[in-house]
Design an enzyme around this catalytic site. Structure first.
Site, short mmCIF file in Angstrom:
data_model
loop_
_atom_site.label_atom_id
_atom_site.label_comp_id
_atom_site.label_asym_id
_atom_site.label_seq_id
_atom_site.Cartn_x
_atom_site.Cartn_y
_atom_site.Cartn_z
N ARG A 62 -15.39 6.61 8.22
CA ARG A 62 -14.42 6.26 7.18
C ARG A 62 -13.91 7.48 6.43
O ARG A 62 -12.84 7.43 5.84
CB ARG A 62 -15.01 5.26 6.19
N ASP A 188 6.86 7.59 -6.02
CA ASP A 188 7.14 7.34 -4.61
C ASP A 188 8.23 8.32 -4.19
O ASP A 188 9.39 8.18 -4.58
CB ASP A 188 7.60 5.89 -4.41
#
Length: 402
Positions: A62, A188
């Protein structure tokens, strides 16, 4: 995680970034390390492994392996001011993961009203369910924006230019107000990427990019990333691991491949977009062209001040037509495919309606004709500009024949 040479240009960093591992002495690209289980030499090494948490150290799948680490390093090297980068399985996961790293139950989140629709949905959905209050604001109205803060406001979600309608807000000013109010600003920055807009250097705390778009570049990848200075990078990494976010090494390799050519693709797509925007601007059946690259367009001067580049994504609004006319235009296109997403090598057209996804910003805009509301977003690819113009001519002819 500083770059190897701070004097290198962005174009060179696209080529050299992430190529610092042992592999670089033998092959150009990092091998694809498919590994869920990482092995330890002995118990002492196993116990020592939990004491560190950073890229470059094997622990468990992970946390990535050399393929993912190389991509993180490359993305960090092209993001001025970044200490590190965290990968996510999609752009939306990067947005939500970043906000969850900042917010807790009882906090208030301010969201730019022209944000990507899934960003709005996340604020109204999962974040609300976890006790975060959201408030939308007009990013062009600084007085109302500042008034929206309260003593519980902990984060501001920004986007530039605005999704679909391409307003270019003053990010440095908005980020400065947020910081003065004690709030964290998340940006963003998918449209311009780090090559076109240095979000951290312009005052934002966390910069999110949907790697699905320009970095991948070939419409075959889903991935997101968030880059930040050391404080927020550590928080992003911890939250991402607790949420179980991971990307596959195969996808990381695709993103690295796309990254190497992103600069020249953006240049070509931007040049073609500007040519098409100018062509559309001259048409009598087009009311407005929403393209920051276009001189005289709304937000162009702010874009020139703050940006070093753009991309091939923009919109235009039909003059006095209805949805049926818009559909005739889009359906007649042959080179422009119909589909969501953008930033690939192929051109796309998407009809869209603004009213359902705005709370503070008027549509049609003030001063526009009441019928000038039906818009089409174009994502410009790598086709010849004259072929794309001919395709749009075909679409307009079909629209006007109806």
């Amino acid at each position: 995680m500083a770059g190897k040479d701070d004097k290198l240009s962005p174009a060179t960093r696209l080529v050299t970034g992430g190529r610092s591992g042992d592999f670089a002495d033998h092959v150009v690209n990092p091998p694809v390390w498919r590994a869920s289980t990482h092995l330890y030499a002995d118990c002492a090494a196993l116990r020592d492994g939990v004491k560190t948490n950073e890229d470059g150290r094997f622990f468990y799948g992970r946390r990535g392996a050399p393929t993912q680490w190389a991509l993180c390093e490359a993305l960090t090297e092209i993001e001025p001011g970044a200490h590190g980068t965290v990968l996510y399985p999609s752009g939306v996961a990067a947005i939500v993961g970043s906000l969850m790293a900042v917010l807790k139950a009882g906090d208030v989140l301010l969201v730019t009203d022209n944000a990507y629709d899934p960003t709005r949905s996340a604020a109204m959905g999962i974040l609300k369910r976890f006790g975060v209050e959201h408030r939308f604001f007009d990013p062009l109205d600084h007085v109302a924006y500042e008034a929206a803060f309260c003593d519980r406001t902990r984060a501001v979600m920004l986007e530039v230019p605005g999704s679909l309608t391409f307003e270019v807000c003053d990010i440095p000013a908005l980020a400065r107000i947020a910081r003065d109010k004690g709030a964290t600003s998340v940006l963003d920055n998918t449209w311009a990427t780090a090559l076109g807009f240095a979000g951290l250097l312009h005052g934002c705390d966390i910069v999110v990019t949907a790697l699905t778009k320009h970095v991948g570049g070939h419409s075959d990848l889903m991935m997101g990333a968030a880059s930040a200075g050391e404080r927020w990078y550590r928080r992003l990494r911890q939250t991402s691991q607790q949420l179980g976010h991971v990307v596959s090494p195969d996808d990381a390799a695709l993103a690295l491949r796309g990254l190497r050519t992103m600069g020249i693709r953006l240049e070509r797509e931007s040049a073609t977009a500007l040519a098409l925007a100018q062509w559309l601007e001259a048409r009598e059946d087009v009311a407005h062209v929403l393209c920051p690259l276009l001189p005289g367009a709304p937000g162009h001067e702010t874009w020139r001040r703050d940006f070093t580049g753009g991309c091939g994504l923009f919109s235009f609004v039909l003059k006095g037509r209805d949805d049926a006319a818009r559909c005739r235009l889009v359906d007649a296109l042959q080179l422009f495919a119909i589909g969501y997403s953008w930033g690939g090598f192929e051109s796309l057209a998407l009809p869209f309606d603004v009213e359902p996804i705005r709370s503070r910003m008027a549509w049609p805009k003030t001063g526009w004709g009441v019928e000038d509301r039906y818009a089409i977003r174009l994502s410009i690819g790598l086709e010849d500009p004259q072929d794309l113009i001919a395709d749009l001519e075909r679409g307009f002819a079909a629209m006007n024949e109806g």
